[in-house]
Design a protein around this motif. Structure first.
Motif: not given
Length: 89
Positions: A75-89
């Protein structure tokens, strides 16, 4: 070596650096001459340290549980995706 409530409160104030300066100085002097009081202070200090350690361990466990829920729950997929995108840019 029974400790009265009043004495326990005096020790607590001394350990936590609270209370009047005169009372703290009196405890300082008593610690030099009273081995039983010295032992009581050490035991109370150890008890406070253990309580603090227990509280920290409990808080760490709660934080890990929240982390696990945030990063593994579907249920927290969108949050997970946003956090991962912050650290992979």
């Amino acid at each position: 070596m029974r400790t009265s409530l009043a004495e326990t409160l005096q020790i607590e104030n001394w350990l936590l650096n609270r209370g009047k300066k005169e009372e703290r100085l009196l405890i300082d002097a008593k610690l030099v001459i009273d081995e039983q009081l010295f032992e009581k202070v050490n035991l109370q200090r150890e008890a406070y340290d253990l309580i603090k350690l227990h509280g920290r361990q409990k808080l760490r466990g709660e934080i890990k549980e929240v982390e696990r829920e945030l990063f593994t729950g579907k249920k927290n997929f969108l949050f997970q995706d946003r956090i991962h995108s912050i650290f992979t840019k």
